[in-house]
Motif scaffolding. Structure first.
Motif, short mmCIF file in Angstrom:
data_model
loop_
_atom_site.label_atom_id
_atom_site.label_comp_id
_atom_site.label_asym_id
_atom_site.label_seq_id
_atom_site.Cartn_x
_atom_site.Cartn_y
_atom_site.Cartn_z
N PRO A 65 4.92 -12.60 17.68
CA PRO A 65 5.72 -11.37 17.64
C PRO A 65 5.43 -10.55 16.38
CG PRO A 65 7.13 -13.34 17.73
CD PRO A 65 5.72 -13.81 17.66
N HIS A 66 5.26 -9.25 16.58
CA HIS A 66 4.99 -8.30 15.50
C HIS A 66 5.88 -7.09 15.69
CE1 HIS A 66 1.23 -10.52 16.10
NE2 HIS A 66 1.05 -10.35 14.79
N PRO A 67 6.17 -6.39 14.62
CA PRO A 67 6.88 -5.12 14.79
C PRO A 67 5.96 -4.09 15.44
CG PRO A 67 6.27 -5.41 12.49
CD PRO A 67 5.90 -6.68 13.21
N ARG A 68 6.51 -3.27 16.32
CA ARG A 68 5.74 -2.16 16.86
C ARG A 68 5.49 -1.17 15.73
NH1 ARG A 68 9.96 -2.44 20.70
NH2 ARG A 68 10.77 -0.53 19.74
N ARG A 69 4.48 -0.33 15.91
CA ARG A 69 4.15 0.64 14.86
C ARG A 69 5.38 1.41 14.40
NH1 ARG A 69 -0.56 5.14 15.39
NH2 ARG A 69 -1.86 3.29 15.15
N ALA A 70 6.17 1.88 15.33
CA ALA A 70 7.35 2.69 14.99
C ALA A 70 8.40 1.91 14.20
CB ALA A 70 7.97 3.27 16.25
N ALA A 83 -1.80 5.29 9.89
CA ALA A 83 -1.11 6.31 10.69
C ALA A 83 0.27 6.60 10.12
CB ALA A 83 -1.01 5.86 12.15
N LEU A 84 0.95 5.56 9.66
CA LEU A 84 2.31 5.73 9.14
C LEU A 84 2.33 6.18 7.68
CD1 LEU A 84 3.83 2.51 10.68
CD2 LEU A 84 4.40 4.86 11.34
N PHE A 85 1.45 5.61 6.88
CA PHE A 85 1.44 5.83 5.43
C PHE A 85 0.01 6.13 4.99
CE2 PHE A 85 4.19 2.11 6.51
CZ PHE A 85 5.40 2.80 6.58
N PRO A 86 -0.49 7.33 5.30
CA PRO A 86 -1.91 7.64 5.05
C PRO A 86 -2.33 7.35 3.61
CG PRO A 86 -0.85 9.42 6.27
CD PRO A 86 0.24 8.47 5.84
N GLY A 87 -3.40 6.55 3.49
CA GLY A 87 -3.97 6.25 2.19
C GLY A 87 -3.30 5.14 1.41
N LEU A 88 -2.12 4.70 1.83
CA LEU A 88 -1.37 3.70 1.05
C LEU A 88 -2.16 2.41 0.87
CD1 LEU A 88 1.25 2.72 -0.36
CD2 LEU A 88 1.94 1.85 1.89
N LEU A 89 -2.61 1.83 1.97
CA LEU A 89 -3.29 0.54 1.88
C LEU A 89 -4.55 0.64 1.03
CD1 LEU A 89 -3.31 -2.43 2.71
CD2 LEU A 89 -4.58 -1.76 4.76
N GLY A 90 -5.34 1.67 1.25
CA GLY A 90 -6.56 1.85 0.47
C GLY A 90 -6.28 1.99 -1.02
N ARG A 91 -5.24 2.74 -1.35
CA ARG A 91 -4.91 2.94 -2.77
C ARG A 91 -4.39 1.64 -3.41
NH1 ARG A 91 -5.11 8.06 -4.90
NH2 ARG A 91 -5.43 9.68 -3.35
#
Length: 122
Positions: free
Chosen positions: A17-22, A100-108
């Motif tokens: 089980p995972h959270p849906r994107r939303a 999609a939700l937090f553009p650039g967050l993971l990369g930064r």
């Protein structure tokens, strides 16, 4: 002991089980990434270039139950997707969902973690 080969994310298997994107919330993602052990897991997954890695491929200096806890936090926060293939539990980053939700967050965050590791010699 041989190291399992990374498997492309698109291969089939039984998902947990995972959270849906939303349902992914910024505060949960940030809390998951704030832990050095979990951030290290995410850095290794990012370095895998879109391939899934088995939990056993991570050399974590903690007990198996603590390792399981860290992977569960990452999954429940929406940072990783876990799927069983046979008896192996494979992990992949949910980069598309996070970007999609937090553009650039993971990369930064990953860039900052790399700079920190270089600065601190780790």
């Amino acid at each position: 002991m041989t190291t399992p080969v990374p498997v492309p994310v698109s291969a089939g298997g039984r998902e947990l089980p995972h959270p849906r994107r939303a349902e992914i919330r910024l505060e949960n993602v940030l809390q998951a990434l704030a832990d050095p052990m979990r951030l290290g897991i995410v850095r290794e997954l990012a370095a895998a270039g879109g391939n899934e890695l088995s939990c056993s491929q991570f050399d974590l200096p903690v007990t198996k139950s603590t390792s399981t806890h860290h992977f569960r936090v990452l999954r429940e926060s929406g940072v990783v997707r876990q799927v069983y293939r046979g008896t192996a539990k494979l992990n992949g980053l949910r980069e598309d969902d996070l970007d999609a939700l937090f553009p650039g967050l993971l990369g930064r965050v990953l860039d900052a973690a790399t700079r920190q590791a270089d600065r601190l010699g780790g």
